[in-house]
Design an enzyme around this catalytic site. Structure first.
Site, short mmCIF file in Angstrom:
data_model
loop_
_atom_site.label_atom_id
_atom_site.label_comp_id
_atom_site.label_asym_id
_atom_site.label_seq_id
_atom_site.Cartn_x
_atom_site.Cartn_y
_atom_site.Cartn_z
CG MET A 94 -1.82 -0.65 -9.29
SD MET A 94 -1.53 0.95 -10.09
CE MET A 94 -1.05 1.93 -8.66
N GLY B 80 -4.20 12.90 -10.36
CA GLY B 80 -2.79 13.24 -10.18
C GLY B 80 -2.46 14.50 -10.95
N GLY C 251 -0.38 1.91 -14.21
CA GLY C 251 1.08 1.90 -14.36
C GLY C 251 1.67 3.29 -14.52
CG PHE C 252 3.03 4.67 -16.99
CD1 PHE C 252 2.73 3.41 -17.48
CD2 PHE C 252 4.36 4.98 -16.71
CE1 PHE C 252 3.71 2.46 -17.69
CE2 PHE C 252 5.37 4.05 -16.93
CZ PHE C 252 5.05 2.78 -17.41
N GLY C 253 0.76 7.83 -14.63
CA GLY C 253 -0.13 8.97 -14.59
C GLY C 253 -0.14 9.63 -15.96
N GLY C 254 -1.02 10.63 -16.14
CA GLY C 254 -1.01 11.42 -17.37
C GLY C 254 -1.63 10.74 -18.60
CG ASP D 292 -1.24 5.49 -7.68
OD1 ASP D 292 -1.28 6.70 -8.00
OD2 ASP D 292 -2.24 4.75 -7.66
CG ASP E 298 -6.62 5.75 -10.04
OD1 ASP E 298 -5.96 4.86 -9.49
OD2 ASP E 298 -6.13 6.84 -10.40
N GLY E 299 -7.57 7.63 -13.07
CA GLY E 299 -6.88 7.65 -14.35
C GLY E 299 -7.53 8.63 -15.32
CG MET F 80 -7.68 0.51 -12.41
SD MET F 80 -7.02 1.91 -11.47
CE MET F 80 -5.99 2.74 -12.68
CG MET G 62 2.69 1.52 -9.62
SD MET G 62 2.99 2.70 -10.95
CE MET G 62 1.44 3.62 -10.93
CB SER H 201 -2.78 10.25 -7.77
OG SER H 201 -1.69 9.38 -8.01
CG HIS I 29 -4.30 1.80 -6.60
ND1 HIS I 29 -4.33 2.50 -7.78
CD2 HIS I 29 -4.67 0.52 -6.91
CE1 HIS I 29 -4.69 1.68 -8.76
NE2 HIS I 29 -4.90 0.48 -8.26
CG HIS J 99 -5.01 7.20 -5.10
ND1 HIS J 99 -6.00 6.25 -4.96
CD2 HIS J 99 -4.23 6.77 -6.12
CE1 HIS J 99 -5.82 5.30 -5.86
NE2 HIS J 99 -4.75 5.59 -6.57
C1 DX5 Z 1 -2.21 4.83 -12.43
C2 DX5 Z 1 -2.55 5.23 -11.02
C3 DX5 Z 1 -3.27 6.56 -10.93
C4 DX5 Z 1 -2.52 7.74 -11.57
C5 DX5 Z 1 -3.48 8.88 -11.79
O1 DX5 Z 1 -1.87 3.49 -12.46
O2 DX5 Z 1 -3.33 4.24 -10.38
O3 DX5 Z 1 -3.60 6.84 -9.58
O4 DX5 Z 1 -1.47 8.12 -10.75
O5 DX5 Z 1 -2.83 9.92 -12.47
P1 DX5 Z 1 -3.59 10.87 -13.50
O6 DX5 Z 1 -4.68 11.56 -12.72
O7 DX5 Z 1 -2.51 11.80 -13.95
O8 DX5 Z 1 -4.14 10.02 -14.60
ZN ZN Z 2 -4.12 4.75 -8.36
#
Ligand code: DX5
Ligand code: ZN
Length: 224
Positions: free
Chosen positions: A74, A205, A150-153, A41, A183-184, A145, A43, A14, A72, A39
Site C-alpha cells: 500500500m 489480522g 490503512g488500518f486493521g480492526g 502489510d 482483506d479487511g 479490499m 504502508m 495479517s 501487500h 500476509h
Molecule cells: C488493512 C490491511 C489488512 C488488515 C487486516 O489495510 O491491508 O491486511 O491488516 O486486519 P483486520 O483483519 O483486523 O481487518
Molecule cells: Zn493487507
C-alpha cells in the site's frame, strides 16, 4: 503457491496485528496453528494514511518461517521498491491499481513475475472491477479490499462481494484459477459470506492474532 481447487480455502494471517514485542513466538504459533501463508502489510504514509514496516521486517519474518510470504504494498511507486521485497524473501507481491499508487501496473506485474514471484493486484472499495479487467491475464491473485486500507480492526463491507462474484465469473468464463482474496474485517461470519461469493484466500489480522486460541480461530475462518 498452487492453483485453486473448489475446497481449498487459504488462510493468511495479517502480521500487522501480531505482537511485535514477541514477533517470533506469534509467527511460530500461527504456523503451528495451520496458517497457509503470511500476509505482510506495507504502508508508506502516502498511499494510505498510516506507516507500518518495510523490507527489513519482511527479511526478519523470512528467517522465522517457511510459510509463503504475501507482501501487500500500500505504497506509492511500488515498481521502485519491488526488488527490495523480492530480495527480502517475498513469494507473492500485491500492488494497487489506483492511479494514486503512481506506477505502470502492467510493467510492475511483469517485473514481479520476472523476479520469480506471484503477482497480485488490489483494488480499494471505491475502485470499480472494470479498472482491473485489463490486467487479469497478467496476475495470479486479485485482492478485493473489504475495508478502506490503512488500518486493521475495521468493519467488513459486504457490498464488495459484487467484485468477488465478478472475479469468480471471470475465472469460470476463461477457465482460469486466479486466487480471489479478501482483506479487511474478515472473521468467522464474514469469511463465510466471502467464501460463498467466490473468495478462496482469507486475510485476517484481528480475528487471528486477537484470539486466545489460534488453531480454533483458523478452523473457524475455514468454516470447519
Ligand atoms: C488493512 C490491511 C489488512 C488488515 C487486516 O489495510 O491491508 O491486511 O491488516 O486486519 P483486520 O483483519 O483486523 O481487518
Ligand atoms: Zn493487507
Amino acid at each position: 503457491m498452487g492453483t485453486v481447487s473448489a475446497r481449498s480455502i487459504i488462510v493468511a494471517p495479517s502480521v500487522l496485528a501480531a505482537d511485535f514485542s514477541r514477533l517470533g513466538d506469534d509467527i511460530q504459533r500461527v504456523e503451528e496453528a495451520g496458517a497457509d501463508w503470511l500476509h505482510l502489510d506495507i504502508m508508506d504514509g502516502h498511499f494510505v494514511d498510516n506507516i507500518s514496516f518495510g523490507p527489513a521486517v519482511v527479511a526478519t519474518v523470512r528467517k522465522l518461517t517457511k510459510l509463503p510470504l504475501e507482501v501487500h504494498l500500500m505504497i506509492e511507486r511500488a515498481d521502485h521498491y519491488v526488488p527490495r521485497f523480492v530480495e527480502a524473501g517475498a513469494n507473492s507481491i500485491t500492488v494497487h491499481v489506483e492511479p494514486e499508487a503512481k506506477h505502470d501496473v502492467a510493467k510492475t506485474s511483469r517485473r514481479i513475475r520476472d523476479a520469480g514471484c506471484h503477482a497480485g493486484l488490489s483494488l480499494n472499495p471505491a475502485t470499480p472491477f472494470e479498472s482491473i479487467e485489463p490486467y487479469l491475464d497478467a496476475i495470479d491473485l486479485l485482492l478485493v479490499m473489504t475495508v478502506q486500507p490503512g488500518f486493521g480492526g475495521q468493519s467488513f463491507r459486504a457490498e464488495m462481494m459484487e467484485k468477488v462474484r465478478s472475479a469468480r465469473e471471470w475465472n469460470t468464463a476463461n477457465g482460469k484459477s486466479l486466487h480471489i482474496e479478501v482483506d479487511g474485517g474478515i472473521n468467522a461470519n464474514t469469511a463465510k459470506i466471502a467464501i460463498e461469493n467466490g473468495a478462496n484466500v482469507l486475510v485476517a489480522g484481528t480475528a487471528i492474532f486477537g484470539a486466545k486460541d489460534y488453531p480454533a480461530a483458523i478452523k473457524e475462518l475455514r468454516g470447519e
